[in-house]
Design an enzyme around this catalytic site. Structure first.
Site, PDB file in Angstrom:
ATOM      1  N   PHE A  65      76.371 -16.513  54.833  1.00 51.50           N
ATOM      2  CA  PHE A  65      76.674 -15.383  53.946  1.00 51.50           C
ATOM      3  C   PHE A  65      77.950 -14.701  54.437  1.00 51.50           C
ATOM      4  CE2 PHE A  65      75.460 -11.852  56.761  1.00 51.50           C
ATOM      5  CZ  PHE A  65      74.725 -12.523  57.719  1.00 51.50           C
ATOM      6  N   ASP A 118      73.288  -4.649  64.565  1.00 48.63           N
ATOM      7  CA  ASP A 118      74.535  -4.287  63.913  1.00 48.63           C
ATOM      8  C   ASP A 118      75.511  -5.378  64.278  1.00 48.63           C
ATOM      9  OD1 ASP A 118      75.795  -2.296  62.191  1.00 48.63           O
ATOM     10  OD2 ASP A 118      77.223  -2.148  63.831  1.00 48.63           O
ATOM     11  N   SER A 119      76.172  -5.881  63.275  1.00 47.44           N
ATOM     12  CA  SER A 119      77.018  -7.037  63.516  1.00 47.44           C
ATOM     13  C   SER A 119      78.270  -6.944  62.681  1.00 47.44           C
ATOM     14  CB  SER A 119      76.245  -8.312  63.161  1.00 47.44           C
ATOM     15  OG  SER A 119      75.727  -8.217  61.850  1.00 47.44           O
ATOM     16  N   HIS A 146      76.238 -15.356  67.015  1.00 44.77           N
ATOM     17  CA  HIS A 146      76.138 -14.057  67.677  1.00 44.77           C
ATOM     18  C   HIS A 146      74.714 -13.493  67.550  1.00 44.77           C
ATOM     19  CE1 HIS A 146      76.990 -13.849  63.497  1.00 44.77           C
ATOM     20  NE2 HIS A 146      77.101 -12.550  63.395  1.00 44.77           N
TER      21      HIS A 146
END
Ligand code: IMP
Length: 203
Positions: free
Chosen positions: A154, A71-72, A182
């Site tokens: 993106f 999850d970012s 990340h």
């Protein structure tokens, strides 16, 4: 049993980055679609870690494979950490990023220098049969650019400026981005655990 990893995402852009980063594990890394799995997952966690754990646990119920989920998102300090865990849904799930990025830039109009600070955050969860859920997290610090630039990457990449490189993450090659991103850092932190598990459990 032949080992494989299922990455709990439907995002093909992410899959490209992830496959590159995990290529030295030498086992197949499949998307949900490639593994013929589907799940309606409600990402209602308050943190990136919680959401990654929710996704990994949900998909692990459907397969014996190693399940990874991430999850970012982007935290913009001037916007009190928004869009944060809502990064995908922010300003409308179907709104093109070109438009979302323009809106963000307009919200930061007149904001200068270090007041434009922001970071990409990524949490990775690994659900492995018979083992406790593992979670890693990593960030990359930057600033919101003055205008969009670059066609690589993106999402928010065209407006995420890295002052030490003098460009946005959309102006880096995929290899350069994976090196510092990340997601790259969080996945590499998970890689040792995965290597160890794969070696222990064999083919
Ligand atoms: P997730 O699929 O729930 O993790 O949503 C992540 C969202 O955060 C993406 O849809 C993008 O909007 C944003 N995001 C995460 N990582 C990146 C990145 O590396 N570049 C640009 N945007 C990102």
């Amino acid at each position: 049993m032949k080992q494989k990893i299922v990455f709990a995402t439907g995002n093909e852009d992410k899959m490209k980055e992830i496959r590159m980063i995990l290529s030295d594990l030498h086992i197949p890394v499949l998307s949900m679609k490639e593994a013929s799995l589907s799940a309606e997952i409600v990402e209602d966690g308050a943190t990136f870690e919680e959401n990654a754990a929710i996704k990994a646990r949900a998909v692990a119920q459907l397969t014996d494979a190693i399940v990874l989920a991430d999850d970012s998102g982007l935290e913009i300090d001037y916007l009190n950490g928004e869009p944060g865990v809502y990064s995908a849904r922010y300003l409308g799930e179907d709104t093109p990023y070109e438009e979302k990025n323009k809106i963000i830039l307009s919200r930061l109009q007149g904001v200068e220098g270090t007041a434009r600070s922001a970071r990409f955050v990524c949490a990775i969860a690994a659900a492995v049969p018979g083992e406790e859920l593992q979670i890693t997290r990593a960030t990359v610090e930057g600033q919101i650019a003055l205008e969009p630039a670059g066609d690589e990457g993106f999402g928010y990449d065209p407006i995420f400026y890295l002052s030490e490189f003098g460009c946005t993450t959309a102006q880096l090659t995929p290899e350069q981005k994976n090196e510092l991103s990340h997601r790259g850092k969080a996945l590499r932190r998970m890689r040792e655990y995965l290597k160890n598990y794969i070696e222990r459990t064999g083919e």
